[in-house]
Structure formats: structure tokens, C-alpha cells
Write a protein that holds these residues in place. Structure first.
Motif, PDB file in Angstrom:
ATOM      1  N   GLU A   1      -7.090 -19.612  34.956  1.00 29.72           N
ATOM      2  CA  GLU A   1      -7.739 -19.933  36.214  1.00 29.72           C
ATOM      3  C   GLU A   1      -7.254 -18.984  37.307  1.00 29.72           C
TER       4      GLU A   1
ATOM      5  N   ILE B   1     -15.478 -25.962  33.165  1.00 28.36           N
ATOM      6  CA  ILE B   1     -15.317 -27.152  33.994  1.00 28.36           C
ATOM      7  C   ILE B   1     -13.849 -27.314  34.406  1.00 28.36           C
ATOM      8  N   THR B   2     -12.945 -27.192  33.424  1.00 31.75           N
ATOM      9  CA  THR B   2     -11.519 -27.399  33.714  1.00 31.75           C
ATOM     10  C   THR B   2     -11.010 -26.395  34.742  1.00 31.75           C
ATOM     11  N   ASN B   3     -11.327 -25.107  34.517  1.00 30.65           N
ATOM     12  CA  ASN B   3     -10.847 -24.089  35.448  1.00 30.65           C
ATOM     13  C   ASN B   3     -11.474 -24.241  36.820  1.00 30.65           C
TER      14      ASN B   3
ATOM     15  N   LEU C   1     -12.351 -27.002  38.284  1.00 31.89           N
ATOM     16  CA  LEU C   1     -11.662 -28.084  38.985  1.00 31.89           C
ATOM     17  C   LEU C   1     -10.272 -27.650  39.433  1.00 31.89           C
ATOM     18  N   ARG C   2      -9.549 -26.944  38.559  1.00 28.50           N
ATOM     19  CA  ARG C   2      -8.201 -26.511  38.933  1.00 28.50           C
ATOM     20  C   ARG C   2      -8.256 -25.574  40.139  1.00 28.50           C
TER      21      ARG C   2
ATOM     22  N   ILE D   1      -9.000 -27.627  43.276  1.00 29.57           N
ATOM     23  CA  ILE D   1      -7.820 -28.361  43.721  1.00 29.57           C
ATOM     24  C   ILE D   1      -6.836 -27.423  44.398  1.00 29.57           C
TER      25      ILE D   1
END
Lengths: 142, 252
Positions: free
Chosen positions: B23, B203-205, B207-208, B211
Motif C-alpha cells: 500500500e 479493496i484492502t489496500n 482501505l489502508r 485510513i
């Protein structure tokens, strides 16, 4: 349900291979995926509606991934990325687009909104756990 | 410490991270730590999803990242390397040498990955209410799917095209095998087989990054994930619709 959890374990293990995760971490990725499926099924058994199981299980996977990351000194992504995939509403995505193409708009809207709700719930679950400070998670003893 | 060498090294490390699915915030953090460790003066790093700028003292470089694949092992190892550098465990030359080793490390061989995709497809089919013959169908589809993706990656096809073609191929092959008598539940087979292509990393990256407050990359990655998901579903959906139309609604 136990059968489902075992299948989720194997599927996630294989996904970790596809993402080139190190040999030693594969089995932990499998555990994350199995936990995702197990928590999802347990919560959907106890409640009705789509968003809640997705939210709780996404949060559970993130807790596990963060703890594993601390214990095994790897980035969280290694466990979170394969672990989250059993929760992703692939069927919902496909069915939404398919009903849209078949001009069944009422159906497309219904499935589409359910899919979006599920995706948003996963996102919120991950974000909630990431917002917590790192000292709450398991750590390797010095 | 020669600044030019440090600049080259940090550019290579950043590229290695970004190419293999790290990320944006991780790339920025890792580079900042490495550079601060070797150089006390002014330095600045700016990373987006498709490239980054590094500025150390009076030297600046721009790196464009075009081919992005997923290799979480490399991300993990580069992360470990940067920790060792910051802890002062290894010198600059040792770090450069170890980075070279990480960079040259081969991914899992094609046949292992093909087997993994095949098993993954068949188990997701079982999870989504398919029976054993459905999962055998998905197993074959998954094996062919991975070879197709490998071939298109080798030819540097755009990600959107890869996913769309992948989705379409899944639908075509599933129906062909169904027509040959393998499998019963077409819907379960297709939704199971598309799972390895679902944008989980995107999706995961996304969101990270969101944040971490990096909305530019987070937004771009979120959009990337949506485009990939739409391409996948559209590829499979369009083919299924055409097949349904041509067979006069007998299939489905």
C-alpha cells in the motif's frame, strides 16, 4: 458448517499461493480464511440480514491478521488479503450485472444494493479494527 | 554516504514495494525511515499508486510503476529489510546486496499456481452450494484460467482486459463443460470460478490508504477495485446472456 470451514481454509490457502505468500505463512493465511467463514456462518445463523455477519467476520479477520502480523513480524496485508476473500460478495456482483444485462432492473437493484451493503460492511469492519491502537493485539514476548 | 547511491537504492526499494502490491502508506513510511537512517538533511517523498518522487538533499528522481503484480512475500521481505536497516543491523552495502537477492527471487512456478487456482475455484464452488461434479467443472476452468492469465500477463495486457477476458472465458468454458455433461448448477460454478479474480488486494489496500489519510491513492485504488469487479462480472454476465439468448432460454 465444519465442512464449510475446512473448505474455506483450503481455498484461502490456495489464494495465498496465488498471491505468492511465503511458504511458512501459507497455513496462517488459511486460518484467517477459515475464521472468516466460520464467524460469518455463526453470526448469520444467529441473526438475519446481510450486513451484520459481513461486518463482524471482517472485523474478526482483521483482528486475527493484526495479531498474526505482530507475532510473525510480517505485514498485515499478507494475512488480510487472502483472509478477506471468502467474504467478498462475488456471487452478488455477478448476479447484479447479469440481471442488469438481462434487463431485469428490479432484481438488479435488489441484489445490487445487498452486494453494496455487504461490501460496505466489510470495509467498515476492517476500518474499525485498524482504528484500534496496536498494543491491544497479541505480541511476541521479548 | 554518497547521496546518489542512496537515491538509487531508495528508488529501487520503492519500486519493488509498489510493483508487488504494497500500500502507498507503507512505501512512503519505508522510504522515509531508510533515508532518515542514512541521511540527516532534508528529504521528501511523495508516493501515489502509479509512481513516486524521491528527493534527498539536492537530488531528485521520479519513478513510474507500470506493471503491478501481487507478490506478498517480496513485500514482507523488503519490510523486514527496512526494519534491519533502521535497527542498524546491516550496512548500506549489505542492504543493497540483500535487496538484490529479494528482487531476483522467483515467484511460485506456473504449475503450482495453476493447481492452486484450480483447487481454489473448485472449493469456492463447493462453498457456494455446488456439488462434486460442479466443483470438478470449476477445477478444469480454474486451471485453464490461470494459464490464460499467465499468457496475457506475459504479453503485458491491461488489467481491465485480463479480468474481462478472464470472466468471459470462465463463462464460455463452464457452459461448454456443462453441455458435455459435467456439473448441474451453472450459477454456483461461475460464482465459484470468478473468486480468484476478485479484487481483494485492491479493496484492502484502498482501505489502508484511506485510513492513513492518503485519499488520492486510496480513492484511486478503490476505483481500480470497482473497475476490476465490474469488468469481471460484466465479462461473465455478457457471455452468459448471449449463450442464454442463442439457446432460446433453455440454459440458465
Amino acid at each position: 458448517m465444519i465442512f464449510d470451514v475446512i473448505m474455506a481454509f483450503t481455498a484461502t490457502f490456495m489464494l495465498a499461493v496465488i498471491f505468492n505468500v511465503n511458504r511458512r505463512e501459507l497455513i496462517f493465511c488459511g486460518f484467517a480464511g477459515a475464521a472468516a467463514e466460520g464467524v460469518y456462518q455463526a453470526v448469520s445463523y444467529a441473526s438475519d440480514g446481510i450486513p451484520l455477519p459481513a461486518l463482524v467476520s471482517a472485523a474478526a479477520v482483521t483482528v486475527i491478521a493484526r495479531s498474526l502480523a505482530n507475532l510473525r513480524k510480517s505485514p498485515v496485508t499478507v494475512y488480510l488479503v487472502p483472509g478477506i476473500i471468502p467474504l467478498v460478495p462475488g456471487a452478488g456482483m455477478y448476479n447484479t450485472v447479469f440481471s442488469m444485462i438481462s434487463a431485469d432492473y428490479a432484481e438488479a437493484l435488489e441484489i445490487g444494493i445487498d452486494t453494496l451493503k455487504c461490501a460496505a460492511a466489510i470495509a467498515v469492519g476492517i476500518v474499525l479494527v485498524f482504528a484500534l491502537p496496536n498494543r491491544l493485539f497479541l505480541k511476541r514476548r521479548k | 554516504m554518497e547521496l546518489e547511491k542512496l537515491l538509487d537504492f531508495s528508488a529501487a526499494v520503492g519500486k519493488g514495494l509498489l510493483e508487488n502490491g504494497a500500500e502507498t502508506s507503507r512505501v512512503e513510511d519505508t522510504l522515509t525511515r531508510i533515508i532518515r537512517h542514512f541521511y540527516r538533511g532534508h528529504s521528501e517523498i511523495f508516493v501515489v499508486m502509479t509512481g513516486f518522487f524521491v528527493n534527498i538533499g539536492t537530488y531528485t528522481t521520479t519513478v513510474r510503476v507500470r506493471n503491478r503484480t501481487i507478490n506478498l512475500d517480496k513485500v514482507s521481505k523488503i519490510n523486514m529489510l527496512s526494519r534491519d536497516i533502521v535497527d542498524g543491523k546491516i550496512s548500506f552495502n549489505e542492504a543493497a546486496e540483500r535487496f538484490g537477492e529479494i528482487k531476483g527471487q522467483p515467484p511460485y512456478p506456473l504449475w503450482i499456481k495453476t493447481a492452486a487456482v484450480a483447487v481454489c475455484c473448485s472449493f469456492f464452488t463447493l462453498l457456494g452450494s455446488g456439488n462434486l461434479s460442479d466443483s470438478l467443472n470449476s477445477f478444469i476452468v480454474g486451471a485453464v484460467l490461470n494459464v490464460l492469465i499467465w499468457f496475457m500477463r506475459k504479453k503485458h495486457t491491461a488489467d481491465f482486459i485480463i479480468t474481462f477476458t478472464g470472466g468471459a472465458m470462465i463463462a464460455v468454458l463452464t457452459v461448454l463443460l456443462y453441455a458435455a455433461g459435467l456439473g448441474i448448477n451453472i450459477n454456483a460454478m461461475i460464482t465459484g470460478s470468478i473468486m480468484p479474480l476478485v479484487p481483494g488486494l485492491g479493496i484492502t489496500n484502498a482501505l489502508r490508504d484511506i485510513i492513513a489519510g492518503d485519499y488520492l491513492s486510496g480513492g484511486a485504488r478503490m476505483f481500480d477495485a470497482i473497475v476490476v469487479a465490474a469488468a469481471l462480472a460484466a465479462g461473465a454476465g455478457a457471455v452468459m446472456y448471449m449463450i442464454g439468448y442463442m439457446s432460446g432460454g433453455k440454459l440458465l
